[in-house]
Design a protein around this motif. Structure first.
Motif, mmCIF file in Angstrom:
data_model
loop_
_atom_site.group_PDB
_atom_site.id
_atom_site.type_symbol
_atom_site.label_atom_id
_atom_site.label_comp_id
_atom_site.label_asym_id
_atom_site.label_seq_id
_atom_site.Cartn_x
_atom_site.Cartn_y
_atom_site.Cartn_z
ATOM 1 N N ASP A 121 42.115 45.062 52.093
ATOM 2 C CA ASP A 121 41.543 46.639 51.434
ATOM 3 C C ASP A 121 39.929 46.225 51.671
ATOM 4 O OD1 ASP A 121 40.805 48.620 50.716
ATOM 5 O OD2 ASP A 121 42.290 47.990 49.063
ATOM 6 N N SER A 122 39.304 45.695 52.426
ATOM 7 C CA SER A 122 37.846 45.820 51.228
ATOM 8 C C SER A 122 37.235 46.792 50.369
ATOM 9 C CB SER A 122 36.616 45.621 52.707
ATOM 10 O OG SER A 122 36.829 46.354 53.488
ATOM 11 N N GLY B 97 38.904 49.208 48.531
ATOM 12 C CA GLY B 97 39.688 48.818 47.784
ATOM 13 C C GLY B 97 39.015 47.579 46.788
ATOM 14 N N ALA B 98 38.718 46.431 47.072
ATOM 15 C CA ALA B 98 37.613 45.621 46.406
ATOM 16 C C ALA B 98 36.206 46.108 45.765
ATOM 17 C CB ALA B 98 38.305 44.367 47.890
ATOM 18 N N VAL B 99 35.934 46.569 47.125
ATOM 19 C CA VAL B 99 34.395 46.744 46.456
ATOM 20 C C VAL B 99 34.576 47.917 45.180
ATOM 21 C CG1 VAL B 99 32.065 48.239 47.408
ATOM 22 C CG2 VAL B 99 33.104 46.386 48.689
ATOM 23 N N GLU B 100 35.054 48.810 45.339
ATOM 24 C CA GLU B 100 35.228 49.949 44.338
ATOM 25 C C GLU B 100 35.807 49.375 43.055
ATOM 26 O OE1 GLU B 100 37.388 53.912 43.219
ATOM 27 O OE2 GLU B 100 37.333 53.424 45.685
ATOM 28 N N CYS C 150 34.661 38.308 41.553
ATOM 29 C CA CYS C 150 34.525 38.959 42.897
ATOM 30 C C CYS C 150 35.293 38.160 43.759
ATOM 31 C CB CYS C 150 33.365 39.295 43.107
ATOM 32 S SG CYS C 150 32.928 39.890 44.533
ATOM 33 N N PRO C 151 35.854 37.942 44.414
ATOM 34 C CA PRO C 151 36.609 37.036 45.228
ATOM 35 C C PRO C 151 35.420 37.483 46.598
ATOM 36 C CG PRO C 151 37.478 38.982 45.637
ATOM 37 C CD PRO C 151 36.945 39.676 44.673
#
Length: 78
Positions: free
Chosen positions: A7-8, A10-13, A74-75
């Motif tokens: 979920d890129s 979602g990760a950025v948000e 941040c992953p």
């Protein structure tokens, strides 16, 4: 936090939200009026903006900031 591979967006948000609210805390400690009248509204605008707008604002902000470095929590690696 969502995993960037599944979920890129979602990760950025999630990272952007954490980062923006951290900066709001900084702004409030320096100038509460500026935080309430400008910084908070900008944060809400960025988080509620369209997909393309958020990415553009993120890229412009990162470009203005200088060299990319790892953001704690941040992953995604730069």
């Amino acid at each position: 936090m969502p995993h960037p591979d599944s979920d890129s967006a979602g990760a950025v948000e999630a990272v952007l939200t954490t980062w923006l609210y951290g900066r709001l805390a900084d702004a409030k400690s320096l100038n509460p009026v500026f935080c309430d009248e400008v910084a908070r509204l900008l944060a809400v605008f960025v988080l509620r903006g369209g997909k393309r707008l958020r990415a553009f604002i993120l890229l412009v902000g990162m470009a203005r900031r200088g060299p990319i470095r790892r953001i704690p929590g941040c992953p995604v690696r730069p």
